[in-house]
Design a protein around this motif. Sequence first.
Motif, PDB file in Angstrom:
ATOM      1  N   MET B   1      -8.467   2.344  13.830  1.00  0.00           N
ATOM      2  CA  MET B   1      -7.505   1.489  13.130  1.00  0.00           C
ATOM      3  C   MET B   1      -6.130   2.161  13.073  1.00  0.00           C
ATOM      4  O   MET B   1      -6.021   3.363  12.859  1.00  0.00           O
ATOM      5  CB  MET B   1      -8.037   1.233  11.707  1.00  0.00           C
ATOM      6  CG  MET B   1      -7.065   0.535  10.803  1.00  0.00           C
ATOM      7  SD  MET B   1      -7.739  -0.921  10.001  1.00  0.00           S
ATOM      8  CE  MET B   1      -6.488  -1.204   8.752  1.00  0.00           C
ATOM      9  N   TYR B   3      -3.092   2.677  11.079  1.00  0.00           N
ATOM     10  CA  TYR B   3      -2.702   2.513   9.674  1.00  0.00           C
ATOM     11  C   TYR B   3      -1.199   2.325   9.522  1.00  0.00           C
ATOM     12  O   TYR B   3      -0.412   3.031  10.150  1.00  0.00           O
ATOM     13  CB  TYR B   3      -3.160   3.728   8.863  1.00  0.00           C
ATOM     14  CG  TYR B   3      -4.650   3.920   8.906  1.00  0.00           C
ATOM     15  CD1 TYR B   3      -5.516   3.049   8.255  1.00  0.00           C
ATOM     16  CD2 TYR B   3      -5.211   4.979   9.626  1.00  0.00           C
ATOM     17  CE1 TYR B   3      -6.887   3.213   8.316  1.00  0.00           C
ATOM     18  CE2 TYR B   3      -6.582   5.149   9.693  1.00  0.00           C
ATOM     19  CZ  TYR B   3      -7.412   4.273   9.030  1.00  0.00           C
ATOM     20  OH  TYR B   3      -8.772   4.435   9.089  1.00  0.00           O
ATOM     21  N   GLN B   4      -0.833   1.368   8.666  1.00  0.00           N
ATOM     22  CA  GLN B   4       0.581   1.157   8.352  1.00  0.00           C
ATOM     23  C   GLN B   4       0.797   1.464   6.882  1.00  0.00           C
ATOM     24  O   GLN B   4       0.224   0.797   6.007  1.00  0.00           O
ATOM     25  CB  GLN B   4       0.953  -0.293   8.627  1.00  0.00           C
ATOM     26  CG  GLN B   4       0.886  -0.631  10.112  1.00  0.00           C
ATOM     27  CD  GLN B   4       1.756  -1.817  10.435  1.00  0.00           C
ATOM     28  OE1 GLN B   4       1.622  -2.865   9.811  1.00  0.00           O
ATOM     29  NE2 GLN B   4       2.656  -1.651  11.392  1.00  0.00           N
ATOM     30  N   PHE B   5       1.619   2.466   6.619  1.00  0.00           N
ATOM     31  CA  PHE B   5       1.852   2.859   5.234  1.00  0.00           C
ATOM     32  C   PHE B   5       3.161   2.278   4.712  1.00  0.00           C
ATOM     33  O   PHE B   5       4.025   1.859   5.492  1.00  0.00           O
ATOM     34  CB  PHE B   5       1.823   4.385   5.112  1.00  0.00           C
ATOM     35  CG  PHE B   5       0.481   4.951   5.448  1.00  0.00           C
ATOM     36  CD1 PHE B   5      -0.604   4.744   4.601  1.00  0.00           C
ATOM     37  CD2 PHE B   5       0.276   5.659   6.634  1.00  0.00           C
ATOM     38  CE1 PHE B   5      -1.863   5.236   4.915  1.00  0.00           C
ATOM     39  CE2 PHE B   5      -0.982   6.152   6.957  1.00  0.00           C
ATOM     40  CZ  PHE B   5      -2.044   5.945   6.091  1.00  0.00           C
ATOM     41  N   SER B   6       3.299   2.268   3.403  1.00  0.00           N
ATOM     42  CA  SER B   6       4.543   1.800   2.796  1.00  0.00           C
ATOM     43  C   SER B   6       5.683   2.712   3.244  1.00  0.00           C
ATOM     44  O   SER B   6       5.462   3.894   3.522  1.00  0.00           O
ATOM     45  CB  SER B   6       4.422   1.813   1.276  1.00  0.00           C
ATOM     46  OG  SER B   6       4.239   3.138   0.811  1.00  0.00           O
ATOM     47  N   ASP B   7       6.879   2.159   3.321  1.00  0.00           N
ATOM     48  CA  ASP B   7       8.033   2.961   3.750  1.00  0.00           C
ATOM     49  C   ASP B   7       8.197   4.193   2.877  1.00  0.00           C
ATOM     50  O   ASP B   7       8.497   5.284   3.346  1.00  0.00           O
ATOM     51  CB  ASP B   7       9.319   2.123   3.669  1.00  0.00           C
ATOM     52  CG  ASP B   7       9.270   0.919   4.605  1.00  0.00           C
ATOM     53  OD1 ASP B   7       8.512   0.987   5.603  1.00  0.00           O
ATOM     54  OD2 ASP B   7       9.969  -0.066   4.333  1.00  0.00           O
ATOM     55  N   LYS B   8       7.993   4.016   1.547  1.00  0.00           N
ATOM     56  CA  LYS B   8       8.274   5.122   0.630  1.00  0.00           C
ATOM     57  C   LYS B   8       7.311   6.273   0.820  1.00  0.00           C
ATOM     58  O   LYS B   8       7.648   7.429   0.589  1.00  0.00           O
ATOM     59  CB  LYS B   8       8.274   4.633  -0.830  1.00  0.00           C
ATOM     60  CG  LYS B   8       7.057   3.836  -1.258  1.00  0.00           C
ATOM     61  CD  LYS B   8       7.311   3.157  -2.614  1.00  0.00           C
ATOM     62  CE  LYS B   8       6.131   2.300  -3.059  1.00  0.00           C
ATOM     63  NZ  LYS B   8       5.977   1.052  -2.273  1.00  0.00           N
ATOM     64  N   LEU B   9       6.077   5.981   1.251  1.00  0.00           N
ATOM     65  CA  LEU B   9       5.123   7.072   1.445  1.00  0.00           C
ATOM     66  C   LEU B   9       5.026   7.539   2.887  1.00  0.00           C
ATOM     67  O   LEU B   9       4.587   8.661   3.151  1.00  0.00           O
ATOM     68  CB  LEU B   9       3.750   6.668   0.927  1.00  0.00           C
ATOM     69  CG  LEU B   9       3.592   6.829  -0.582  1.00  0.00           C
ATOM     70  CD1 LEU B   9       2.163   6.594  -0.998  1.00  0.00           C
ATOM     71  CD2 LEU B   9       4.035   8.221  -1.032  1.00  0.00           C
ATOM     72  N   ALA B  10       5.436   6.682   3.829  1.00  0.00           N
ATOM     73  CA  ALA B  10       5.310   7.060   5.239  1.00  0.00           C
ATOM     74  C   ALA B  10       6.028   8.375   5.515  1.00  0.00           C
ATOM     75  O   ALA B  10       5.540   9.224   6.267  1.00  0.00           O
ATOM     76  CB  ALA B  10       5.866   5.951   6.124  1.00  0.00           C
ATOM     77  N   ALA B  11       7.189   8.567   4.853  1.00  0.00           N
ATOM     78  CA  ALA B  11       8.009   9.740   5.148  1.00  0.00           C
ATOM     79  C   ALA B  11       7.724  10.913   4.205  1.00  0.00           C
ATOM     80  O   ALA B  11       8.147  12.031   4.466  1.00  0.00           O
ATOM     81  CB  ALA B  11       9.486   9.367   5.047  1.00  0.00           C
ATOM     82  N   LEU B  12       6.998  10.658   3.132  1.00  0.00           N
ATOM     83  CA  LEU B  12       6.847  11.695   2.104  1.00  0.00           C
ATOM     84  C   LEU B  12       5.816  12.738   2.514  1.00  0.00           C
ATOM     85  O   LEU B  12       4.694  12.417   2.879  1.00  0.00           O
ATOM     86  CB  LEU B  12       6.420  11.040   0.787  1.00  0.00           C
ATOM     87  CG  LEU B  12       6.561  11.880  -0.476  1.00  0.00           C
ATOM     88  CD1 LEU B  12       8.009  12.258  -0.710  1.00  0.00           C
ATOM     89  CD2 LEU B  12       6.018  11.128  -1.668  1.00  0.00           C
ATOM     90  N   LYS B  13       6.223  13.990   2.424  1.00  0.00           N
ATOM     91  CA  LYS B  13       5.320  15.097   2.754  1.00  0.00           C
ATOM     92  C   LYS B  13       4.729  15.665   1.461  1.00  0.00           C
ATOM     93  O   LYS B  13       5.366  15.631   0.415  1.00  0.00           O
ATOM     94  CB  LYS B  13       6.091  16.205   3.478  1.00  0.00           C
ATOM     95  CG  LYS B  13       6.719  15.784   4.793  1.00  0.00           C
ATOM     96  CD  LYS B  13       5.709  15.866   5.929  1.00  0.00           C
ATOM     97  CE  LYS B  13       6.332  15.474   7.254  1.00  0.00           C
ATOM     98  NZ  LYS B  13       6.930  14.109   7.258  1.00  0.00           N
ATOM     99  N   GLU B 122      13.501  -0.012  -4.892  1.00  0.00           N
ATOM    100  CA  GLU B 122      13.563   0.719  -3.629  1.00  0.00           C
ATOM    101  C   GLU B 122      14.998   0.723  -3.124  1.00  0.00           C
ATOM    102  O   GLU B 122      15.664  -0.315  -3.131  1.00  0.00           O
ATOM    103  CB  GLU B 122      12.609   0.080  -2.607  1.00  0.00           C
ATOM    104  CG  GLU B 122      11.148   0.318  -2.983  1.00  0.00           C
ATOM    105  CD  GLU B 122      10.131  -0.386  -2.072  1.00  0.00           C
ATOM    106  OE1 GLU B 122      10.534  -0.991  -1.076  1.00  0.00           O
ATOM    107  OE2 GLU B 122       8.924  -0.316  -2.386  1.00  0.00           O
ATOM    108  N   SER B 142       8.760   8.791  -3.952  1.00  0.00           N
ATOM    109  CA  SER B 142       7.529   7.977  -3.926  1.00  0.00           C
ATOM    110  C   SER B 142       7.754   6.614  -4.578  1.00  0.00           C
ATOM    111  O   SER B 142       6.938   5.705  -4.416  1.00  0.00           O
ATOM    112  CB  SER B 142       6.388   8.715  -4.622  1.00  0.00           C
ATOM    113  OG  SER B 142       6.479   8.583  -6.028  1.00  0.00           O
ATOM    114  N   CYS B 143       8.829   6.473  -5.343  1.00  0.00           N
ATOM    115  CA  CYS B 143       9.204   5.168  -5.900  1.00  0.00           C
ATOM    116  C   CYS B 143      10.166   4.437  -4.968  1.00  0.00           C
ATOM    117  O   CYS B 143      10.641   3.339  -5.288  1.00  0.00           O
ATOM    118  CB  CYS B 143       9.871   5.334  -7.270  1.00  0.00           C
ATOM    119  SG  CYS B 143       8.734   5.873  -8.567  1.00  0.00           S
TER     120      CYS B 143
END
Lengths: 403, 403
Positions: B1, B3-13, B122, B142-143
């Motif tokens: 699969m 996976y598509q994550f929310s923009d705010k979490l996609a970049a967060l390390k 956002e 993250s927000c």
Amino acid sequence: MNYQFSDKLAALKPSAIREIFKSLTDPTIISFAAGNPAAESFPVEELAAHSADIFAECATAALQYNITDGFPPLREAVAKRQKEIFGIGRSLAAGDTFDDMTVIVSGGQQGIELACKALCNEGDVVICENPSFIGALNAFRSCGAVTVGVEMEEDGIDPDDLERVISENPRAKMIYLIPTFHNPSGITTSEKKRRRIYEIAKRHSLPILEDNPYGELRFAGEELPTIKSMDDGGLVIYCSSFSKILSAGMRVGFVVAPEPIATKMVVAKQSEDVHTNIFFQMLCHRFMTKSDLDGHIQAIRALYRHKCELMLGELERELPSSVKFTRPEGGLFIWCTLPEGSDMSAFVKKALEKKVAVVPGTTFNCDTDAPSLSFRLNYSTPSDEQIVEGVKRLGEAAREFIH
Amino acid sequence: MNYQFSDKLAALKPSAIREIFKSLTDPTIISFAAGNPAAESFPVEELAAHSADIFAECATAALQYNITDGFPPLREAVAKRQKEIFGIGRSLAAGDTFDDMTVIVSGGQQGIELACKALCNEGDVVICENPSFIGALNAFRSCGAVTVGVEMEEDGIDPDDLERVISENPRAKMIYLIPTFHNPSGITTSEKKRRRIYEIAKRHSLPILEDNPYGELRFAGEELPTIKSMDDGGLVIYCSSFSKILSAGMRVGFVVAPEPIATKMVVAKQSEDVHTNIFFQMLCHRFMTKSDLDGHIQAIRALYRHKCELMLGELERELPSSVKFTRPEGGLFIWCTLPEGSDMSAFVKKALEKKVAVVPGTTFNCDTDAPSLSFRLNYSTPSDEQIVEGVKRLGEAAREFIH
């Protein structure tokens, strides 16, 4: 100062249930409104003993910061138990096509919220059973997501309806389901529907959030496979907790999800609370490995079977036959529905005048403006005497209300 | 699969610090990288005794669901103490123009995240000191908020700079500050700057989030008024916790904020974890009211004064004079800065080769792509022997590195 709030919180109201909980200070009111586990279900003495042991044996570790994923021995014990009981947890090592990962969260509530935060942008859609758990609906709204409902039937949502709702909502990012002893309806989704729902979600590459807080509390009927146990495609996030089997107030839950999703949820959790209270994570682990958790759960099942049967019997006797109610095989809730054309809000108000509190069905609607003929009853919290007396009052209210 | 994550979490390390914490399994490495309170600062015996009392006296309430705002006696005790020590908490009853409200949260981290969730959509901007606490920066990200920095000076940010950044960022919704014993820099913002910052924020109707986790840990210099104590306009959200004075692992913190903001934060908290572990809320309350919290804090101050002075002395002796470092009056951290033109990342790597771990300054940058000459040292976690030996290793690394 003129405060400006975020769009997602400006419209969000406190959960009606928590508000009812707060206002139940009148000791003459019998409450069927809670969702609390029975007070007598807490294994106090054993928890006290394990707690003393933690202070004696590893106090510093139990009071210091820890890692976000959770206390490793607890994660292991949870993964093992979920595998044994519910057939949950894939691993590349076992020949599966992906790895599941178990993460400890601050109650099932946090698992639900983190899943939405990880997957949804503001304006994205979460497809839910209608009605659904208000805590989850509000969590999705607090992330800026839109909740769209698929109507509940006697054996779960209609998969064709789900397919239609998916096609109508191109921004759908997740399907949220409580297939077992659903809150608020008490309904369990049939195996046939579970399999079709999973197949549809997989075809649309749409993650499913399977919420199973009551799964261990079956007191009638036969075990059904969890949707997560069917997950050969890596699209199911499984969420549950210790709230209904050990203690609700400690706020310890867990998530089993495909590793890429679980990892994102851990990143989000780090920003929310760093980690879950580590002392109680250790306490859960000790109870799982040193106490008789299975025996303890058997006792809770027996208790809830008794309370549910008692309430169902009283409802049968006291309510007019035009009021319908569900017959749960587990969990905490019965769902009552008034005859077509009734004013449910007025009925709930009348019940409160008779000193019995129930939760109006509108609380659980995906569309907050939609009407409802139903209300939710809880049997785990009240005593036997309160169940008998409370249903009697409900019957009085109903007889005065329905002519 | 896929996976598509929310923009705010996609970049967060994941936070580099938590990752370093995770990787510190090599027992030969001396870590100055943590932000942990000293293990010896936990009042284990008293907590164990209060804990046994809770199980004996009110186990059911301590294990059951509770209200989201927090355990009322703890809220009261916290409000009273913050008023007494920091002059915090306005009330209409006392003739103020608004009511402050005290809410219990799951560690200061949750207070920070909830404030942002309540105020920011956002794409909105949170103005921060640069560098700043990575946990807060990641919470804002993250927000979906954007972090914009105002450079730290020896006595806090330049108010004129703040004014400029506000005018350049029309989507600014909040100013985040750690005025006392700043993390990571150890700097305390002067009273004069505090007053000007407050006046500017008020003029722009821009809420301030004042984070004060170390406020009770002053071991040198004079107490300065908190920004919240100046808040006659109702724009300051004050956030602190028990993590550095009782136990970090229990995750109990608190927020004092104008009632409309606090109420929104409670609604958001309800969706995140329903409430904070109630057993440990009771434990905090008992410690505050039945143990000698002031005496306990005095002992922690003495311990950290000693550890900080020891580390400063060693740094003076071991480091080349071209390496600068701050001289904190409290808190947990010292901030070291290499001479212009140095490769900080290479230095941190060399230090790790010498078996001493520090946190690279880039971790704390508002702009994740910006460079840094600095690194953070923690003195609360290591033992005296580790401080001496670790700084010696750091000195060796520095002498090999700076020619």
